[in-house]
Design an enzyme around this catalytic site. Structure first.
Site, short mmCIF file in Angstrom:
data_model
loop_
_atom_site.label_atom_id
_atom_site.label_comp_id
_atom_site.label_asym_id
_atom_site.label_seq_id
_atom_site.Cartn_x
_atom_site.Cartn_y
_atom_site.Cartn_z
N GLU A 85 -5.04 3.06 -10.39
CA GLU A 85 -5.80 1.62 -10.06
C GLU A 85 -6.99 1.40 -10.91
O GLU A 85 -7.12 0.31 -11.50
CB GLU A 85 -6.44 1.67 -8.63
CG GLU A 85 -5.36 1.76 -7.42
CD GLU A 85 -5.87 1.62 -6.19
OE1 GLU A 85 -6.00 2.89 -5.67
OE2 GLU A 85 -5.98 0.67 -5.82
N CYS A 94 0.78 -1.23 -0.01
CA CYS A 94 0.14 -0.05 0.03
C CYS A 94 0.90 1.19 -0.17
O CYS A 94 1.76 1.33 0.89
CB CYS A 94 -0.74 -0.09 1.28
SG CYS A 94 -2.02 1.32 1.49
N ARG A 114 0.02 4.86 3.00
CA ARG A 114 -0.11 4.50 4.35
C ARG A 114 -0.20 5.65 5.27
O ARG A 114 0.13 5.59 6.54
CB ARG A 114 0.88 3.64 4.66
CG ARG A 114 0.60 2.15 4.33
CD ARG A 114 1.55 0.82 4.60
NE ARG A 114 2.46 0.71 3.52
CZ ARG A 114 3.46 0.14 3.30
NH1 ARG A 114 3.91 -0.29 4.71
NH2 ARG A 114 4.13 0.03 2.22
N TRP A 144 -9.23 5.72 -0.16
CA TRP A 144 -9.70 6.22 -1.35
C TRP A 144 -8.74 5.79 -2.62
O TRP A 144 -7.76 5.38 -2.32
CB TRP A 144 -9.63 7.58 -1.50
CG TRP A 144 -8.61 8.35 -1.09
CD1 TRP A 144 -7.63 8.62 -1.93
CD2 TRP A 144 -8.16 8.62 0.32
NE1 TRP A 144 -6.61 9.29 -1.31
CE2 TRP A 144 -6.77 9.45 -0.05
CE3 TRP A 144 -8.38 8.61 1.65
CZ2 TRP A 144 -6.01 9.97 1.28
CZ3 TRP A 144 -7.99 9.25 2.62
CH2 TRP A 144 -6.63 9.80 2.42
#
Ligand code: ARG
Length: 396
Positions: free
Chosen positions: A267, A87, A90, A262
């Protein structure tokens, strides 16, 4: 395109109760390690560490498991995010909203709480990072599970000629929900039909629940300069809420702990709508922009890709839906690393997931290496479940 699966934690046979191995037995060492970490990061506890360790050891000896306090659960869920190697987002791990839903047991109640999650997470477009933690696996009683890998997923309708209308990633799930009686979302099949949820508990068979339409915020895609893009009728949902990863805190597994942040635009604009095994839209976008696709040398794919990503960021912004771009998220990630370093912590990260799928080399996260250790608490891919298709695919 793909990355290796996250290794599952190895169950420790030492912790098994007498008799057959039960995967739901809490790992004693992991429990102790977690409690030490919690007390180290939050020193002012009403119950001192030694007492809490004794309590937990006794509970595991007695029942094979123990109950995390609410504060331990909140800390554990936040640190699981902090430890998520894939991720990039973070920086805000410590403000994750943690909803303790361990008391919800019936499928109806779980559905109600999942809807409440989406409502809080969506927040009218000002998305908030939220996690809902449902009951853990305990000896003799597995916790609830969801078949959908995210709360909001688009159906993939397999057609006679072998093609898929919609998201091919969800084609197996779509067939599975049809076997459970789903009739479709009303009206003719389309490329963006929201799938119902399949909730499975220890006491009930898997059950279907529709998501109320008004809980699913979606953004139609338009382009600031090319009106033809809007005519493609593309859209995407606002909230990415991963729902099949197991949350492991202090040696206890929570198989249903959906969480969301979000979107980062790529992506959607560089993966979901673009991957060959997803919507595969670059040729369509290129045709729409009138690009010369006769030779790779024209870089038509790259041009179409950039315009599609502009469309995603532009449309979410215009709709008042929180999203971020890969340049901003990359800078924030480096700020996160610096902040963690000041706290004396390293940031485990998987380079192949952190570097954005477009323009990697012009983002600062590209130009360095990362520690890549499996630190706990953490999230782990679900075991594959043949009933719902592949299941537990790591490519979230
Ligand atoms: N990549 C996944 C998707 O496109 C979502 C993964 C989580 N992403 C996030 N921004 N929190 O649906």
């Amino acid at each position: 395109m793909t990355s290796p699966a996250v290794p599952s934690p190895t169950p420790s046979p030492r912790t098994a109760a007498p008799g057959a191995y039960d995967g739901a037995v809490a790992d004693r060492d992991e429990a102790a390690e977690f409690l030490r970490q919690y007390h180290a990061e939050h020193p002012d506890q009403p119950v001192p560490l030694v007492r809490r360790l004794d309590q937990v050891r006794a509970a595991i000896d007695d029942a094979g498991t123990y109950r995390l306090t609410r504060d331990e659960l909140v800390f554990g869920a936040r640190v699981a995010w902090r430890n998520s190697r894939r991720c990039i987002g973070r920086l805000y791990w410590n403000s994750l909203r943690v909803l303790d839903r361990r008391e919800a047991t019936s499928p109806e109640e779980i559905h109600r709480q999942l809807c409440a999650h989406l409502h809080q997470a969506t927040n009218g477009g000002r998305l908030r990072p939220v996690i809902s933690v449902f009951a853990p696996d305990i000896p003799g009683r597995p916790g609830p599970r969801l078949w959908n890998e995210q709360l909001i997923r688009y159906a993939g309708h397999r057609r006679g000629d072998g093609t898929v209308l919609g998201d091919p990633r969800n084609a197996d799930l779509t067939e599975a929900v049809r076997r459970l009686g789903w009739q479709g979302s009303g009206g003719p099949e389309g490329p963006f039909d929201v799938l119902p949820l399949v909730i499975e508990t220890a006491d009930d068979k898997p059950q279907l629940f529709e998501l109320p339409r008004d809980l699913v915020l979606e953004v139609p895609l338009t382009h600031p300069e090319f009106p033809a893009i809007a005519e493609l009728g593309l859209r995407w949902h606002a909230v990415p809420a991963i729902s099949t990863m197991r949350l492991r805190i202090g040696g206890i597994d929570h198989p249903l702990a959906p969480f969301n942040g979000w979107y980062m635009g790529t992506e959607i604009g560089a993966r979901n709508l673009v991957d060959k095994d997803r919507y595969d839209l670059l040729p369509t976008v290129a045709a729409c922009l009138g690009l010369d696709t006769g030779s790779e040398r024209t870089l038509w794919r790259d041009r179409a890709l950039v315009e599609l990503n502009i469309a995603v960021l532009h449309s979410f912004h215009a709709a008042g839906v929180r999203i971020s771009d890969h340049h901003t998220e990359s800078r924030r990630f480096l700020a996160h690393i610096a902040r963690e370093k000041r706290q004396g912590r390293s940031v485990p990260a998987d380079w192949s997931w952190i570097v954005p799928p477009v323009s990697g080399g012009i983002t600062p996260v590209f130009h360095r290496y990362y520690d890549d250790a499996d630190q706990r608490p953490n999230f782990y891919a679900a075991e594959p479940d043949p009933r719902r298709g592949a299941g537990g695919c790591p490519r979230v």
